[in-house]
Enzyme design. Structure first.
Site, PDB file in Angstrom:
ATOM      1  N   ALA A   4      31.204   8.941  63.017  1.00 20.10           N
ATOM      2  CA  ALA A   4      31.004   9.701  61.775  1.00 20.10           C
ATOM      3  C   ALA A   4      29.628  10.366  61.741  1.00 20.10           C
ATOM      4  CB  ALA A   4      31.182   8.793  60.564  1.00 20.10           C
ATOM      5  N   GLN A  41      34.151   5.363  55.229  1.00 23.70           N
ATOM      6  CA  GLN A  41      34.521   4.093  54.589  1.00 23.70           C
ATOM      7  C   GLN A  41      35.935   4.091  54.035  1.00 23.70           C
ATOM      8  OE1 GLN A  41      32.961   1.140  54.329  1.00 23.70           O
ATOM      9  NE2 GLN A  41      31.102   1.767  55.375  1.00 23.70           N
ATOM     10  N   CYS A  98      19.103  -3.425  54.274  1.00 25.04           N
ATOM     11  CA  CYS A  98      19.704  -2.158  54.696  1.00 25.04           C
ATOM     12  C   CYS A  98      18.625  -1.219  55.193  1.00 25.04           C
ATOM     13  CB  CYS A  98      20.408  -1.458  53.543  1.00 25.04           C
ATOM     14  SG  CYS A  98      21.860  -2.319  52.977  1.00 25.04           S
TER      15      CYS A  98
HETATM   16  C1  LIG Z   1      29.469   3.809  59.203  1.00 24.06           C
HETATM   17  C2  LIG Z   1      29.252   5.052  58.450  1.00 24.06           C
HETATM   18  C3  LIG Z   1      28.784   6.221  59.078  1.00 24.06           C
HETATM   19  C4  LIG Z   1      28.367   6.250  60.528  1.00 24.06           C
HETATM   20  O1  LIG Z   1      29.412   6.027  61.412  1.00 24.06           O
HETATM   21  P1  LIG Z   1      29.054   5.889  62.975  1.00 24.06           P
HETATM   22  O2  LIG Z   1      30.352   5.570  63.605  1.00 24.06           O
HETATM   23  O3  LIG Z   1      28.091   4.756  63.086  1.00 24.06           O
HETATM   24  O4  LIG Z   1      28.475   7.149  63.437  1.00 24.06           O
HETATM   25  C5  LIG Z   1      28.643   7.337  58.319  1.00 24.06           C
HETATM   26  N1  LIG Z   1      28.945   7.352  57.011  1.00 24.06           N
HETATM   27  C6  LIG Z   1      29.386   6.254  56.378  1.00 24.06           C
HETATM   28  C7  LIG Z   1      29.709   6.318  54.924  1.00 24.06           C
HETATM   29  C8  LIG Z   1      29.552   5.066  57.072  1.00 24.06           C
HETATM   30  O5  LIG Z   1      29.982   3.990  56.433  1.00 24.06           O
END
Ligand SMILES: *Cc1c(COP(=O)(O)O)cnc(C)c1O
Length: 393
Positions: free
Chosen positions: A75, A183, A328
């Site tokens: 993501a 998410q 965090c």
């Molecule tokens: C986990 C997460 C990401 C990042 O995803 P990756 O696979 O680590 O790049 C981005 N946005 C949200 C809301 C996430 O929970």
């Protein structure tokens, strides 16, 4: 009490489903689909066929067509491609962009980098429950606005934004709409045939797929123009060059199919686990639930405890693995900017604990978490006598 760690941090990552692991292992090695899917020989075509099946599986989870998906490393990369890709492609039209103060770091920092390059970014604040007020979005849109980026489910609080209404407003005002759905994909029903979303980011390791593979959905509309942010081979319609990791893609496809099949029962399980946990702690004094339950994804419960120091609370929680409003951002030493945007002061934000639940979560694990949380809060407030030296180190 069990001695091993009790994992309640499924919002950070989920373990690969055993069925996903099986598919992933099968595709590795000399007998697997290791060949480069861009190669035109028989082995390459076999890999390409595996990639096509997986792409269809992810597309089906979102009710879209497989041509709409671009594989990325996750993501983070999908967010970067969407936001920088639109900003670059539409630079000549205007340099105003809109997002929220409560977005994931990978969105916040991408916009911050664009600000340094001369773009103007409007950072919208949510109301006290974490939701975006449509009026504030409407007022922020200007003639030169190119993109609105608002996440679907917040990773700290579980707050769900109404991406249907937000998307409608963006369409009316002729602005592109991107949503970080890391998410929610695989956890909540998402119908991209119905939703007015132009770009959507996902990552497989948040729905029991492998880490390191994700995708960007790009809507089939002439207005949705993207420039690549990396250059190389012609893969992924030249938007994301690089040899495709076939085993990860196959794993993502399997994870998507399982998530679609089992979404309903997973959601009931999440709700049962969350409610059990909340019922077990809600009689403690001065607890604040971050995010209004009716607007929250049930797999996340975020609670602040007034007068309790966050880091000590985390220590007291062991061996239960949860995320905190301070940990965090452990490296920056700051409390959660997401919770502060909801109006929590520094101390309340620091005292926050994020419990997140998964398919493997059991009632017994939740009961241990209840015990540890109650004991830690009461002890830190000086109510209960110390039972162990854990908190004194
Ligand atoms: C986990 C997460 C990401 C990042 O995803 P990756 O696979 O680590 O790049 C981005 N946005 C949200 C809301 C996430 O929970």
């Amino acid at each position: 009490m069990s001695n091993g760690p009790i994992y309640l941090d499924y919002a950070a990552t989920t373990p690969p489903d055993p069925r996903v692991l099986h598919v992933l292992q099968d595709s590795l090695g000399q007998t697997g689909s290791f060949a480069n899917p861009s190669s035109i020989h028989a082995a390459g075509r076999q890999s390409a066929a595996m990639v096509a099946i997986a792409r269809t599986q992810v597309a089906e989870l979102l009710n879209t067509r497989q041509e709409r998906l671009i594989w990325t490393s996750g993501a983070t990369e999908a967010n970067n491609l969407a936001i920088q890709g639109v900003a670059n492609a539409r630079e000549h039209r205007g340099k105003h962009l809109i997002s929220m103060a409560t977005e994931h770091k990978s969105v916040v920092d991408t916009f911050a980098a664009l600000e340094k390059r001369g773009y103007k970014v409007t950072w919208l604040k949510p109301d006290g429950s974490g939701r975006l007020l449509l009026d504030s979005l409407s007022q922020a849109i200007r003639p030169e606005t190119q993109l609105v980026s608002v996440m679907h489910v917040n990773n700290e609080t579980g707050v769900i934004q109404d991406i249907h209404k937000i998307g409608m407003l963006c369409r009316e005002r002729d602005v592109l709409f991107h949503t970080d759905a890391a998410q929610s994909v695989g956890r909540l029903a998402i119908d991209l045939a119905e939703l007015p979303v132009d770009l959507l980011s996902l990552t497989a390791h948040k729905f029991y797929g492998p880490q390191g593979i994700g995708a960007l959905f790009v809507a089939d509309r002439p207005a949705v123009q993207l420039s690549p942010i990396m250059f190389g081979g012609g893969q992924e319609r030249r938007l994301r060059p690089g040899t495709l990791p076939v085993h990860l893609i196959v794993g993502a496809g399997a994870a998507a199919r399982i998530a679609a099949d089992e979404m309903h029962e997973n959601l009931s399980h999440m709700t049962a686990m969350r409610d059990r946990l909340w019922n077990g702690i809600s009689d403690l004094d001065d607890l604040i639930r971050n995010g209004l339950p009716v607007h929250c994804y049930p797999g996340i419960l975020n609670v602040s405890a007034d007068g309790v120091e966050g880091e000590s609370l985390m220590l007291g929680m062991e061996p239960v693995c949860v995320a905190s409003g301070s940990a965090c951002n452990a490296t920056s030493g700051e409390s959660s900017y997401v919770l502060r945007a909801l109006g929590r002061d520094d101390l309340l934000a620091q005292s926050a604990v994020r419990f997140s639940f998964g398919r493997p979560t059991t009632a017994a694990e939740v009961d241990t978490a209840i015990d540890r949380y109650r004991w830690s809060v009461e002890h830190l407030r000086g109510i209960a006598p110390a039972k162990t030296g854990l908190l004194l180190k």
